[in-house]
Design a protein around this motif. Structure first.
Motif, PDB file in Angstrom:
ATOM      1  N   ASN A 286      -5.637  -0.339 -14.745  1.00 21.62           N
ATOM      2  CA  ASN A 286      -4.246  -0.363 -15.205  1.00 21.62           C
ATOM      3  C   ASN A 286      -4.068  -0.648 -16.691  1.00 21.62           C
ATOM      4  OD1 ASN A 286      -2.979   0.440 -12.893  1.00 21.62           O
ATOM      5  ND2 ASN A 286      -1.956  -1.506 -12.482  1.00 21.62           N
TER       6      ASN A 286
ATOM      7  N   GLU B  57       0.039   9.445  -4.267  1.00 18.25           N
ATOM      8  CA  GLU B  57       1.167   8.647  -4.736  1.00 18.25           C
ATOM      9  C   GLU B  57       1.452   7.475  -3.796  1.00 18.25           C
ATOM     10  OE1 GLU B  57       3.385   9.162  -7.663  1.00 18.25           O
ATOM     11  OE2 GLU B  57       1.427   9.996  -8.163  1.00 18.25           O
ATOM     12  N   ALA B  58       1.325   7.719  -2.492  1.00 18.91           N
ATOM     13  CA  ALA B  58       1.590   6.657  -1.520  1.00 18.91           C
ATOM     14  C   ALA B  58       0.569   5.528  -1.660  1.00 18.91           C
ATOM     15  CB  ALA B  58       1.560   7.227  -0.108  1.00 18.91           C
TER      16      ALA B  58
ATOM     17  N   LYS C 155      -1.352   4.905  -4.302  1.00 24.10           N
ATOM     18  CA  LYS C 155      -1.207   4.320  -5.646  1.00 24.10           C
ATOM     19  C   LYS C 155      -0.069   3.296  -5.673  1.00 24.10           C
ATOM     20  CE  LYS C 155      -0.156   5.888 -10.361  1.00 24.10           C
ATOM     21  NZ  LYS C 155       0.114   7.076 -11.197  1.00 24.10           N
ATOM     22  N   LYS C 156       1.046   3.637  -5.047  1.00 25.43           N
ATOM     23  CA  LYS C 156       2.179   2.710  -4.990  1.00 25.43           C
ATOM     24  C   LYS C 156       1.812   1.456  -4.207  1.00 25.43           C
ATOM     25  CE  LYS C 156       7.003   2.379  -3.501  1.00 25.43           C
ATOM     26  NZ  LYS C 156       8.149   3.107  -2.865  1.00 25.43           N
ATOM     27  N   ARG C 157       1.144   1.648  -3.084  1.00 25.58           N
ATOM     28  CA  ARG C 157       0.739   0.505  -2.259  1.00 25.58           C
ATOM     29  C   ARG C 157      -0.153  -0.451  -3.038  1.00 25.58           C
ATOM     30  NH1 ARG C 157      -3.641   1.177   2.616  1.00 25.58           N
ATOM     31  NH2 ARG C 157      -4.530  -0.920   2.411  1.00 25.58           N
TER      32      ARG C 157
ATOM     33  N   GLY D 244      -0.299  -0.813  -6.296  1.00 27.68           N
ATOM     34  CA  GLY D 244       0.311  -1.319  -7.514  1.00 27.68           C
ATOM     35  C   GLY D 244      -0.328  -0.809  -8.788  1.00 27.68           C
TER      36      GLY D 244
ATOM     37  N   SER E 265      -0.827   1.906 -12.006  1.00 28.34           N
ATOM     38  CA  SER E 265       0.022   2.702 -12.881  1.00 28.34           C
ATOM     39  C   SER E 265      -0.724   3.818 -13.607  1.00 28.34           C
ATOM     40  CB  SER E 265       0.684   1.797 -13.925  1.00 28.34           C
ATOM     41  OG  SER E 265      -0.296   1.133 -14.715  1.00 28.34           O
TER      42      SER E 265
END
Length: 266
Positions: free
Chosen positions: A103, A128-129, A131-133, A135, A137
């Motif tokens: 990050n 994307e799912a 990556k979001k889980r 955290g 960037s």
């Protein structure tokens, strides 16, 4: 795999003067290693390049992008081949262990004319799912519509896996999964020509794991000699640690439940 530390239950305890003498003696070896690492890096930069003429298209958050687009206006591109295949709900724990360091890195690399990003065979919504889980960037694109992963020897067909034969780390080996980890480096000249300058796999990725570098200077070291079914089986996704000592590798990462997510080799 890093050598294991001597037992912390019976350490050699000495006077401050003896401790300093031993530390200075070892410091000479550390300095020798640093110089050897600098020389290895110099030789790596002198390796020949190969021109990349094949058009590769990736799916990113803003739509389709070519390999040239991925450079983001810079001349150097580092791709981390992340083990996340189509249909996987979890990424490889080993790759996630590496990616937990990413990050804060791209902004620094950008000021050295380098773009860093991850590429996986999973679809963009799956990426994307996850990556979001987690955290994260950093930029992460899908190569599901191209041969990119296959050409750089980090993805294998079901037939390759069933046959137990594929090219990985520049040798014929049994694929542990349809996806394996790696990192590839590219250069784009002012004329827009792209060159592949370097790829590394297996334990060549070890240096990218920041946590291991900290662990290596601790008294117990990696302490993985008795970890089963493989040395990295203790590694969990960072949202899945608890008080139990080990984790069983995920089915997606290690179908036979015996292989490490990374091909740990000397």
């Amino acid at each position: 795999m890093a050598s294991q530390a001597k037992s912390t239950s019976n350490p050699k305890v000495v006077s401050p003067a003896e401790w300093t003498a031993a530390r200075k003696k070892f410091l000479a070896k550390e300095k020798e290693f640093t110089r050897l690492r600098d020389e290895l890096s110099r030789e790596r930069r002198e390796l020949p390049w190969e021109k990349v003429d094949k058009p590769y298209i990736f799916e990113g958050p803003k739509g389709k992008e070519s390999l040239a687009d991925l450079f983001g206006g810079r001349s150097q591109l580092i791709v981390y081949h992340f083990m996340l295949g189509p249909g996987w709900t979890d990424g490889c724990p080993g790759c996630s262990f590496v990616a937990d360091n990413f990050n804060g890195t791209p902004i620094h690399l950008a000021h050295r004319d380098i773009t860093l990003l991850a590429v996986s065979r999973a679809t963009l919504p799956e990426i994307e799912a996850y990556k979001k889980r987690m955290g994260w960037s950093f930029k992460w694109v899908s190569s599901s519509g191209s041969d990119f992963n296959y050409d750089y020897h980090v993805s294998f067909s079901k037939e390759d896996v069933a046959r137990g034969e594929g090219i990985y780390n520049y040798a014929v080996k049994k694929p542990i999964s349809e996806q394996q980890p790696g990192a590839s480096v590219f250069f784009k000249n002012p004329a827009g020509e792209i060159f592949h300058t370097y790829s590394t796999y297996g334990r060549g990725l070890d240096v990218l794991i920041g946590a291991y570098n900290w662990i290596d200077i601790a008294p117990k070291g990696r302490d993985e000699a008795n970890v089963k079914p493989h040395p990295m089986a203790w590694v969990r996704l960072h949202d899945r640690y608890d008080d139990s000592p080990l984790v069983t590798p995920s089915i997606a990462c290690a179908p036979a439940r015996i292989y490490p997510c990374f091909n740990i080799e000397p």
